[in-house]
Write an enzyme that holds these catalytic residues in place. Sequence first.
Site, PDB file in Angstrom:
ATOM      1  N   GLU A 211       3.691   9.014  12.250  1.00  0.00           N
ATOM      2  CA  GLU A 211       4.186   8.689  10.905  1.00  0.00           C
ATOM      3  C   GLU A 211       2.973   8.786  10.006  1.00  0.00           C
ATOM      4  OE1 GLU A 211       7.349   7.997  10.065  1.00  0.00           O
ATOM      5  OE2 GLU A 211       8.011   8.169  12.138  1.00  0.00           O
TER       6      GLU A 211
ATOM      7  N   CYS B 214       2.984   3.716   2.438  1.00  0.00           N
ATOM      8  CA  CYS B 214       3.127   5.140   2.768  1.00  0.00           C
ATOM      9  C   CYS B 214       4.167   5.824   1.891  1.00  0.00           C
ATOM     10  CB  CYS B 214       3.458   5.314   4.237  1.00  0.00           C
ATOM     11  SG  CYS B 214       4.907   4.400   4.755  1.00  0.00           S
TER      12      CYS B 214
HETATM   13  P1  NDP Z   1      -6.267   6.210   9.487  1.00  0.00           P
HETATM   14  O1  NDP Z   1      -5.679   7.462  10.014  1.00  0.00           O
HETATM   15  O2  NDP Z   1      -7.660   6.236   9.023  1.00  0.00           O
HETATM   16  O3  NDP Z   1      -6.196   5.047  10.580  1.00  0.00           O
HETATM   17  C1  NDP Z   1      -5.000   4.713  11.232  1.00  0.00           C
HETATM   18  C2  NDP Z   1      -5.325   4.174  12.601  1.00  0.00           C
HETATM   19  O4  NDP Z   1      -5.947   5.202  13.360  1.00  0.00           O
HETATM   20  C3  NDP Z   1      -6.317   3.009  12.575  1.00  0.00           C
HETATM   21  O5  NDP Z   1      -6.014   2.102  13.609  1.00  0.00           O
HETATM   22  C4  NDP Z   1      -7.633   3.700  12.853  1.00  0.00           C
HETATM   23  O6  NDP Z   1      -8.598   2.833  13.386  1.00  0.00           O
HETATM   24  C5  NDP Z   1      -7.188   4.743  13.859  1.00  0.00           C
HETATM   25  N1  NDP Z   1      -8.081   5.885  13.977  1.00  0.00           N
HETATM   26  C6  NDP Z   1      -8.932   6.391  13.058  1.00  0.00           C
HETATM   27  N2  NDP Z   1      -9.601   7.454  13.569  1.00  0.00           N
HETATM   28  C7  NDP Z   1      -9.168   7.614  14.851  1.00  0.00           C
HETATM   29  C8  NDP Z   1      -9.481   8.524  15.902  1.00  0.00           C
HETATM   30  N3  NDP Z   1     -10.370   9.486  15.746  1.00  0.00           N
HETATM   31  N4  NDP Z   1      -8.821   8.399  17.078  1.00  0.00           N
HETATM   32  C9  NDP Z   1      -7.889   7.434  17.257  1.00  0.00           C
HETATM   33  N5  NDP Z   1      -7.578   6.525  16.304  1.00  0.00           N
HETATM   34  C10 NDP Z   1      -8.195   6.618  15.115  1.00  0.00           C
HETATM   35  O7  NDP Z   1      -5.291   5.704   8.360  1.00  0.00           O
HETATM   36  P2  NDP Z   1      -5.420   4.380   7.488  1.00  0.00           P
HETATM   37  O8  NDP Z   1      -5.619   3.192   8.358  1.00  0.00           O
HETATM   38  O9  NDP Z   1      -6.391   4.625   6.421  1.00  0.00           O
HETATM   39  O10 NDP Z   1      -3.948   4.237   6.940  1.00  0.00           O
HETATM   40  C11 NDP Z   1      -3.527   4.880   5.828  1.00  0.00           C
HETATM   41  C12 NDP Z   1      -2.675   6.081   6.172  1.00  0.00           C
HETATM   42  O11 NDP Z   1      -1.534   5.673   6.933  1.00  0.00           O
HETATM   43  C13 NDP Z   1      -2.128   6.723   4.939  1.00  0.00           C
HETATM   44  O12 NDP Z   1      -2.224   8.112   5.047  1.00  0.00           O
HETATM   45  C14 NDP Z   1      -0.678   6.276   4.930  1.00  0.00           C
HETATM   46  O13 NDP Z   1       0.179   7.094   4.214  1.00  0.00           O
HETATM   47  C15 NDP Z   1      -0.356   6.283   6.373  1.00  0.00           C
HETATM   48  N6  NDP Z   1       0.822   5.450   6.614  1.00  0.00           N
HETATM   49  C16 NDP Z   1       1.989   6.088   6.979  1.00  0.00           C
HETATM   50  C17 NDP Z   1       3.162   5.366   7.171  1.00  0.00           C
HETATM   51  C18 NDP Z   1       4.417   6.048   7.610  1.00  0.00           C
HETATM   52  O14 NDP Z   1       5.317   5.368   8.087  1.00  0.00           O
HETATM   53  N7  NDP Z   1       4.538   7.351   7.483  1.00  0.00           N
HETATM   54  C19 NDP Z   1       3.206   3.911   6.971  1.00  0.00           C
HETATM   55  C20 NDP Z   1       1.924   3.354   6.567  1.00  0.00           C
HETATM   56  C21 NDP Z   1       0.782   4.120   6.413  1.00  0.00           C
HETATM   57  P3  NDP Z   1      -9.661   2.066  12.441  1.00  0.00           P
HETATM   58  O15 NDP Z   1      -8.986   1.786  11.154  1.00  0.00           O
HETATM   59  O16 NDP Z   1      -9.957   0.851  13.238  1.00  0.00           O
HETATM   60  O17 NDP Z   1     -10.833   2.980  12.323  1.00  0.00           O
END
Ligand code: NDP
Length: 495
Positions: free
Chosen positions: A265, A300
């Site tokens: 998502e 999102c």
């Molecule tokens: P990120 O992609 O930066 O992070 C999401 C998760 O992935 C976090 O737990 C993060 O860990 C982890 N992560 C980051 N890099 C890696 C990697 N290389 N390998 C594995 N895991 C990793 O997104 P954000 O947290 O900044 O969230 C915002 C985004 O989420 C926006 O694009 C938003 O639109 C989307 N979103 C989508 C929704 C939907 O239902 N479609 C709902 C809500 C949000 P850590 O943060 O600990 O580094």
Amino acid sequence: MLDQKEVNKFRFNQIQNQKILVGSNWVHSKSGQTQSIISPIDGKEISKLQVCDHLDVNDAVLSGRETYERGDWSNMPPINRKKIMLKIAELIEKNMLELAVLGARDNGTEINMALKAEPGSAAGTFRYYAEAIDKIYGEISNTSNNFLGLIHKEPVGVVAAIVPWNFPLMIGAWKIAPALAMGNSVVIKPSEAASLSLLKLGEICLEAGLPPGTLNIVTGNGRITGQALALHMDVDVLTFTGSGTTGRKLLEYSAQSNMKKIYQELGGKSPNIVFADTENLEEAAKVSTMGIFRNSGEVCVAGSRLLVEKEIHDEFLGMVYKFTKNLKIGDPLDLNNDIGAINSLSQLKSDLDFVEKAKSEGGKIEIGGNRVLEDSGGFYMEPTIISSVKQDTTIFQNEVFGPVLTVTPFENENDAVELSNATAFGLASGLWTSNLSRAHRMIRKIKAGTVFVNTYGGSDNTLPLTGVKQSGNGSDKSLHALDKFTDLKSVWMKI
Ligand code: NDP
């Protein structure tokens, strides 16, 4: 109705340094490495988080696998699994305010919204999937009489979940509850920027009687902990919510490891289209304002691209401006504020950079655009409206994930469709019109997983949340979400 005194009861609670959950044990990471949890309310440390590496992740996955193979949960009679999941929902509700305040201290969401969207929604999600458990059946196919064809629905095994910081409890529940309902074990990694409420959920699940090892929680940053989980050879399915940048990496990790199934998502840049024939423009302006600015735009499905029919452009912009101007920004735990804090300093900087870029590409700042309340030490930004935004600009094409609304006029229906579909995303969209035929024409043409008509935001567990194009695959919520955590097995039996 929330009471400030009740909120204050929890807001200054000492938060213990956090541990991770592996089986029935709350433990430190093997390396002993920790990191600070900074509250966006005042920029101060409120606790410490364990930073897990591949060794801790391995323990968590092993715990999930062993529990699964033993059948502690996967072989438990459905009616008993249902009771435990209903108990989890009950305990979330019992601890609702405490969970909401804890989460808001961690991620900055205004408490009024956090209460409903986080524990409120999570409890509903556990209840919804608990109720589904004893109503899911396999199938008998209509083969010829000398054969019997059966379709078994089986759990996949070990599900990994990686979730973001904007609504950790709600999104965490969207992953955990349907995965558990199908009998799987789960290993979840919350974002380092908002882990507290999900760790608390771990305690609740054990208290409710979920067999140890069925839910395991590892913490730390994405680059180390998240990557280790996504690369793990014994994870069957990875369900993810987050950015497209991370989503791309996860697909690579899957290819580099065991080809685990990946469901994503991802982000959005959702259009909110307003036609001149909208019955109540004032109402549309009010709802559209909150459709972008609630939770500081860190939603999102936020309606971040306002597309307005040319003849009402100035009038409608004026109405949105008026509602925006009246929004009170500040401490998310103060009930007088409408909008809380930005999750982190780096997110705030990214939001401000987008505004600067938009200005340099011809956008006109109508209101906002600045950091505010800097003296508090917290991370706050004014709700920002940028008009005269063209289709080929950075701000039109990219997700800000902050309190920034762009406004673009359109000429007619075809123009509106073209602008709506002119980004790589396809998560949500809004449509305001009193013309029913036009609404149906537009619904068919808009490329998005959700179309809100004469409203923006809101839905319940009965509707799937699905992204098309680069906004993801699979669905969270609804009975469709169960498919991600289910393997089908065909049985072909000669009679
Ligand atoms: P990120 O992609 O930066 O992070 C999401 C998760 O992935 C976090 O737990 C993060 O860990 C982890 N992560 C980051 N890099 C890696 C990697 N290389 N390998 C594995 N895991 C990793 O997104 P954000 O947290 O900044 O969230 C915002 C985004 O989420 C926006 O694009 C938003 O639109 C989307 N979103 C989508 C929704 C939907 O239902 N479609 C709902 C809500 C949000 P850590 O943060 O600990 O580094």
